[in-house]
Design a protein around this motif. Structure first.
Motif, mmCIF file in Angstrom:
data_model
loop_
_atom_site.group_PDB
_atom_site.id
_atom_site.type_symbol
_atom_site.label_atom_id
_atom_site.label_comp_id
_atom_site.label_asym_id
_atom_site.label_seq_id
_atom_site.Cartn_x
_atom_site.Cartn_y
_atom_site.Cartn_z
ATOM 1 N N ILE A 1 14.041 0.396 -26.395
ATOM 2 C CA ILE A 1 15.147 1.112 -27.031
ATOM 3 C C ILE A 1 14.686 2.220 -27.973
ATOM 4 O O ILE A 1 15.459 3.135 -28.265
ATOM 5 N N PHE A 2 13.466 2.163 -28.461
ATOM 6 C CA PHE A 2 12.953 3.232 -29.331
ATOM 7 C C PHE A 2 12.156 4.260 -28.549
ATOM 8 O O PHE A 2 11.461 5.098 -29.139
ATOM 9 N N ASP A 3 12.266 4.201 -27.205
ATOM 10 C CA ASP A 3 11.695 5.214 -26.323
ATOM 11 C C ASP A 3 10.198 5.403 -26.573
ATOM 12 O O ASP A 3 9.714 6.528 -26.733
ATOM 13 N N GLN A 4 9.456 4.285 -26.619
ATOM 14 C CA GLN A 4 8.015 4.346 -26.812
ATOM 15 C C GLN A 4 7.354 4.952 -25.574
ATOM 16 O O GLN A 4 7.450 4.419 -24.475
ATOM 17 N N ASP A 5 6.701 6.114 -25.757
ATOM 18 C CA ASP A 5 6.019 6.749 -24.639
ATOM 19 C C ASP A 5 4.835 5.910 -24.174
ATOM 20 O O ASP A 5 4.199 5.191 -24.956
ATOM 21 N N ALA A 6 4.537 6.027 -22.890
ATOM 22 C CA ALA A 6 3.271 5.502 -22.399
ATOM 23 C C ALA A 6 2.139 6.370 -22.947
ATOM 24 O O ALA A 6 2.356 7.524 -23.331
ATOM 25 N N PRO A 7 0.920 5.845 -23.030
ATOM 26 C CA PRO A 7 -0.197 6.667 -23.511
ATOM 27 C C PRO A 7 -0.417 7.888 -22.615
ATOM 28 O O PRO A 7 -0.219 7.826 -21.393
ATOM 29 N N SER A 8 -0.822 8.988 -23.231
ATOM 30 C CA SER A 8 -1.182 10.169 -22.447
ATOM 31 C C SER A 8 -2.391 9.851 -21.586
ATOM 32 O O SER A 8 -3.279 9.084 -21.978
ATOM 33 N N ASP A 9 -2.414 10.419 -20.388
ATOM 34 C CA ASP A 9 -3.497 10.138 -19.453
ATOM 35 C C ASP A 9 -4.834 10.548 -20.060
ATOM 36 O O ASP A 9 -5.042 11.702 -20.430
ATOM 37 N N ALA A 10 -5.757 9.596 -20.174
ATOM 38 C CA ALA A 10 -7.056 9.882 -20.785
ATOM 39 C C ALA A 10 -7.888 10.837 -19.949
ATOM 40 O O ALA A 10 -8.845 11.426 -20.459
ATOM 41 N N PHE A 11 -7.546 11.003 -18.677
ATOM 42 C CA PHE A 11 -8.313 11.885 -17.805
ATOM 43 C C PHE A 11 -7.661 13.263 -17.680
ATOM 44 O O PHE A 11 -7.932 14.006 -16.740
ATOM 45 N N ASN A 12 -6.768 13.588 -18.602
ATOM 46 C CA ASN A 12 -6.025 14.837 -18.538
ATOM 47 C C ASN A 12 -6.913 15.984 -19.006
ATOM 48 O O ASN A 12 -7.166 16.142 -20.193
ATOM 49 N N ASP A 13 -7.371 16.800 -18.048
ATOM 50 C CA ASP A 13 -8.221 17.953 -18.368
ATOM 51 C C ASP A 13 -7.497 19.269 -18.143
ATOM 52 O O ASP A 13 -8.107 20.329 -18.251
#
Length: 357
Positions: free
Chosen positions: A310-322
């Motif tokens: 309900i607090f719209d917790q985002d998933a972690p940003s992709d650690a492989f995001n280049d």
């Protein structure tokens, strides 16, 4: 008082043979409010028809990020047999549990359980096997052909464009140990209703005991680190009249998504490797909250409104995001697909239920 239970089960499968499994369980009520319990059992999981027979061609990326054509073939395909394939066997398990249950008061209870699961011959994909320059074996109707052309001749559409194949195999053994601790409490508010409180903690650790030649370093790491070791769930469920209100808090521990293909410490014999958060995907756990309200009328109709995360917790940003903040070189997504609470944020729903009994 002491209660014992025993069960025995025999099954015969056409594709891999027969299996005999049993369970011995016991419960010792030391007092009216405290009891010990435990069990020993064996189990199995038969290979699925898909694992034994699936044939498909898909586009995947190799370790260098290049697109290649890869084929999934049955482990009994003549080409799979050439590169190490064999008929699948069942996964087997030996399970132990030991626990206690305590009714501390009329309204307060606790349970504590330890468990261990030893699994052998677990089924996994072989990983990509390069066949682009391999010649098909003699005697299967493909004399002189490379393996991709042979697969197409054997009925796999589009196989002549393949660079690699993979198949399912009995490839690794694991031991999983853990603890479950659950406490429940009931609060009575008189005319204001009743509340059921629950707090549950789980600790689970998996250790890989054996791997075959096709289990990579990243797969080994994920078997031991992909699932959070600690999970906590707090639940409050309040009922008054025809109304019901639910609140739930979920805690997810840290986890790791393997990606370090050049780990110099990896040794498939000793199962040694090093977690490197500059190369692997190391993610921090979070709390995620759910709520729900329900109203029942005419004893058979219920309207439910609620929300998950309900607090719209985002998933972690992709650690492989280049490639910047919005897209990832390896998945094309902003958030990691390994998130244990999903990547879609908050979810709200309205539900109507009718009971015609």
């Amino acid at each position: 008082s002491l209660t014992l239970g025993f069960a025995l089960r025999y099954e015969d499968f056409q594709d891999f043979g027969d299996t005999l499994n049993g369970k011995l369980a016991g419960r010792w009520a030391i007092t009216d409010t405290f009891a010990l319990r435990g069990s020993v059992s064996t189990g199995f999981r038969a290979p699925t028809p898909g694992q034994s027979n699936v044939t498909k061609v898909s586009t995947v990326t190799d370790d260098d990020g290049e697109l290649i054509q890869s084929g999934q073939i049955p482990p009994t395909n003549p080409v799979a047999l050439l590169v190490g394939g064999a008929p699948l066997q069942e996964e087997t398990a030996l399970n132990y549990t030991l626990g206690a249950a305590w009714d501390a008061t009329d309204n307060l209870t606790f349970t504590l359980d330890f468990f261990q699961i030893e699994m052998e011959d677990r089924i996994a994909s072989s990983g990509q096997i390069d066949i682009s320059t391999e010649t098909a074996p003699d005697g299967i109707g493909c004399d002189g052909l490379f393996i991709p052309e042979c697969l197409e001749a054997l009925g796999v559409p589009g196989a002549s464009d393949l660079s690699s194949i993979r198949y399912y195999t009995n490839e690794f053994d694991t031991t999983t140990r853990g603890v479950d601790l659950v406490g429940t409490y009931v609060t009575e508010w008189g005319d204001a209703g009743i509340t059921n409180w629950s707090l549950a903690w789980n600790y689970t650790e998996t250790e890989v005991d054996r791997i075959g030649e096709f289990i990579s370093r990243n797969r080994l790491l994920e078997l031991e680190n992909y699932n959070p070791e600690n999970r906590v769930v707090f639940t409050a469920n309040h009922m008054v009249g025809n109304f019901r209100f639910l609140f739930r808090a979920n805690m997810y521990d840290d986890w790791v998504d393997g990606n370090f293909n050049s780990d110099p410490t990896f040794d498939p014999t000793t199962l040694n490797y090093t977690v490197d958060c500059d190369a692997d995907g190391c993610y921090k756990g979070k709390w995620v909250f759910d709520m729900e309200a329900a109203y029942t009328f005419n004893d058979r109709y219920t309207v439910v409104v609620g929300g998950m995360n309900i607090f719209d917790q985002d998933a972690p940003s992709d650690a492989f995001n280049d490639a910047g903040p919005n897209f990832s070189d390896n998945s094309g997504q902003q958030f990691t697909e390994s998130s244990h609470w999903g990547i879609n944020g908050g979810f709200w729903y309205l539900r109507f239920r009718a009971d015609f009994n």
